[in-house]
Design a protein around this motif. Structure first.
Motif, PDB file in Angstrom:
ATOM      1  N   UNK A  36     -70.897 -40.827  67.225  1.00 49.28           N
ATOM      2  CA  UNK A  36     -69.815 -40.891  66.250  1.00 49.28           C
ATOM      3  C   UNK A  36     -69.807 -42.285  65.624  1.00 49.28           C
ATOM      4  N   UNK A  37     -69.819 -42.325  64.292  1.00 50.58           N
ATOM      5  CA  UNK A  37     -69.806 -43.570  63.535  1.00 50.58           C
ATOM      6  C   UNK A  37     -68.572 -43.584  62.645  1.00 50.58           C
ATOM      7  N   UNK A  38     -68.045 -44.766  62.404  1.00 56.05           N
ATOM      8  CA  UNK A  38     -66.869 -44.867  61.533  1.00 56.05           C
ATOM      9  C   UNK A  38     -66.913 -46.175  60.757  1.00 56.05           C
ATOM     10  N   UNK A  39     -66.430 -46.114  59.519  1.00 59.79           N
ATOM     11  CA  UNK A  39     -66.331 -47.309  58.686  1.00 59.79           C
ATOM     12  C   UNK A  39     -64.957 -47.930  58.859  1.00 59.79           C
ATOM     13  N   UNK A  40     -64.893 -49.236  59.088  1.00 58.18           N
ATOM     14  CA  UNK A  40     -63.587 -49.891  59.226  1.00 58.18           C
ATOM     15  C   UNK A  40     -62.908 -50.044  57.876  1.00 58.18           C
ATOM     16  N   UNK A  65     -57.487 -43.536  60.648  1.00 54.70           N
ATOM     17  CA  UNK A  65     -58.257 -42.635  61.505  1.00 54.70           C
ATOM     18  C   UNK A  65     -59.576 -43.250  61.925  1.00 54.70           C
ATOM     19  N   UNK A  66     -60.298 -43.836  60.958  1.00 56.41           N
ATOM     20  CA  UNK A  66     -61.570 -44.477  61.271  1.00 56.41           C
ATOM     21  C   UNK A  66     -61.400 -45.664  62.184  1.00 56.41           C
ATOM     22  N   UNK A  67     -60.372 -46.469  61.933  1.00 49.39           N
ATOM     23  CA  UNK A  67     -60.110 -47.621  62.788  1.00 49.39           C
ATOM     24  C   UNK A  67     -59.790 -47.198  64.215  1.00 49.39           C
ATOM     25  N   UNK A  68     -59.058 -46.091  64.343  1.00 54.13           N
ATOM     26  CA  UNK A  68     -58.733 -45.576  65.686  1.00 54.13           C
ATOM     27  C   UNK A  68     -59.992 -45.111  66.412  1.00 54.13           C
ATOM     28  N   UNK A  69     -60.916 -44.487  65.667  1.00 52.87           N
ATOM     29  CA  UNK A  69     -62.175 -44.059  66.283  1.00 52.87           C
ATOM     30  C   UNK A  69     -62.965 -45.256  66.792  1.00 52.87           C
ATOM     31  N   UNK A  70     -63.014 -46.321  65.992  1.00 48.85           N
ATOM     32  CA  UNK A  70     -63.735 -47.526  66.415  1.00 48.85           C
ATOM     33  C   UNK A  70     -63.081 -48.125  67.657  1.00 48.85           C
ATOM     34  N   UNK A 129     -69.084 -46.141  66.868  1.00 49.19           N
ATOM     35  CA  UNK A 129     -69.925 -47.226  66.367  1.00 49.19           C
ATOM     36  C   UNK A 129     -69.420 -47.696  65.007  1.00 49.19           C
ATOM     37  N   UNK A 130     -69.118 -48.975  64.898  1.00 49.64           N
ATOM     38  CA  UNK A 130     -68.648 -49.542  63.640  1.00 49.64           C
ATOM     39  C   UNK A 130     -69.814 -49.638  62.661  1.00 49.64           C
ATOM     40  N   UNK A 131     -69.601 -49.155  61.437  1.00 48.77           N
ATOM     41  CA  UNK A 131     -70.673 -49.089  60.446  1.00 48.77           C
ATOM     42  C   UNK A 131     -70.319 -49.918  59.220  1.00 48.77           C
ATOM     43  N   UNK A 132     -71.249 -50.795  58.830  1.00 52.12           N
ATOM     44  CA  UNK A 132     -71.067 -51.586  57.617  1.00 52.12           C
ATOM     45  C   UNK A 132     -72.162 -51.317  56.584  1.00 52.12           C
TER      46      UNK A 132
END
Length: 366
Positions: A250-254, A264-269, A274-277
């Motif tokens: 699972x990847x998420x953008x901050x 939602x994405x911040x909560x997943x991180x 995995x934080x994605x840039x």
């Protein structure tokens, strides 16, 4: 499968509350062609309920015949778990669909895929990011998979189509009822360079309870799920939870703490995603998994033995670390409330879920 066997499989697949595991057990009793011809008392003897028998005897064939006729059209396919084109990764998940309806290139479903999901009301920045990431994934040989929804989904499909690869859209309706309607042209482009997929028969209309169910297919087809933008209560988080249950990355953008679509994405991180840039962050992380999936390793994501023995994997997959009420579980799984409560009781007794104020949570088991 012969046409007669496919007809029998569809009749049983459409029978209410007859899951994939029950279908597999039936095949050990007799051929499915014979079983659909059983008399009511014989069906009852092997575990069929009254409503199931009534459906099988009086309605099933009328539902199946239009599907078989639909499959005779160009680029239309019906895929079962016995077919070589049934996606091997999807077959690994609990409660994998007993039938897939496909428009387009069905063989691409077995190729390496990255799921991209996010808010329908995404920001301009989020939409542009989804499109550029999808284009880069596509140029790197990954198929981009999403749900054809407005917002992030649509831009992800569009970006993949602008790249050099293919894209797959999983629908919460039948393939003859494209939803949302404004994405009909996008759907036509996807058919030309990928596939539309649904577990619902072609004439099925979009229903609210269909969309959480289809999310398990989006994650099940993919080696990982990237959440671009998502609110705290979002269908994208359901897809992420399915991915976690299925052993996918699972990847998420901050995003800004002040932006509701970033929470939602911040909560997943915060929970370990995995934080994605950059797109390369995802590509580097899943490179090994993609190589394995290209080789079609049958056990790429081995399910824990405990999970294989579960009686109610679909229900369990919808119980997470946040409190979920019984009626919401019934809506997500399309199982009657009384059956949900019976299944929850067994799962609670076996130590898989815990009853708390407001509903149930999943118990971590070491």
């Amino acid at each position: 499968m012969t046409e007669q066997e496919l007809e029998a499989w569809l009749m049983l697949s459409f029978t209410p509350y007859l899951g994939e595991k029950r279908l597999s057990r039936l095949r050990s009793i007799d051929s499915l062609v014979n079983i659909v011809q059983y008399k009511p008392q014989n069906l009852q003897a092997i575990g069929f309920k009254t409503k199931q028998i009534e459906y099988l005897k009086h309605q099933a064939l009328a539902d199946v015949e239009p599907c078989l006729k639909w499959a005779q059209q160009h680029n239309h396919h019906i895929i079962t778990p016995f077919d070589t084109h049934y996606p091997p990764l999807l077959k690994e998940i609990p409660s994998h669909p007993p039938v897939l309806f496909v428009k387009g290139n069905s063989s691409c479903l077995g190729d390496p895929q990255i799921a991209m999901v996010g808010s329908r009301n995404a920001s301009l920045e989020g939409r542009q990011t989804a499109k550029s990431f999808a284009k880069e994934f596509s140029n790197q040989g990954l198929i981009v998979t999403s749900g054809l929804a407005l917002g992030i989904d649509g831009y992800a499909h569009d970006g993949a189509l602008e790249g050099s690869g293919e894209t797959v859209a999983v629908l919460g309706s039948g393939l003859d009822n494209i939803y949302p309607a404004r994405h009909r042209k996008l759907a036509e482009r996807i058919i030309d360079k990928g596939a539309l997929v649904s577990e619902f028969r072609p004439s099925a209309k979009p229903r609210p309870e269909n969309f959480p169910r289809r999310n398990r297919i989006i994650s099940g087809l993919s080696v990982g799920v990237l959440v671009v933008e998502a609110a705290e209560k979002s269908g994208s988080l359901i897809t992420a939870r399915y991915a976690n249950e299925q052993g996918r990355d699972v990847f998420a953008m901050p995003g800004s703490i002040h932006n509701p679509n970033s929470r939602g994405g911040n909560s997943l991180i915060k929970a370990g995603a995995c934080l994605v840039q950059s797109a390369q962050d995802v590509l580097s992380e899943i490179e090994t998994l993609v190589n394995w999936s290209i080789d079609h390793q049958p056990n790429l994501f081995d399910m824990v033995e405990e999970e294989e023995e579960l009686l109610f994997p679909l229900l369990l997959a919808n119980v997470g670390i946040e409190v979920t009420p019984v009626d919401i579980l019934a809506q997500r799984t399309h199982i009657p409330v009384h059956e949900v409560m019976m299944q929850l009781l067994e799962l609670e007794l076996s130590g898989h879920v815990v009853a708390v104020t407001g509903g149930y949570i999943r118990k971590r088991r070491g």
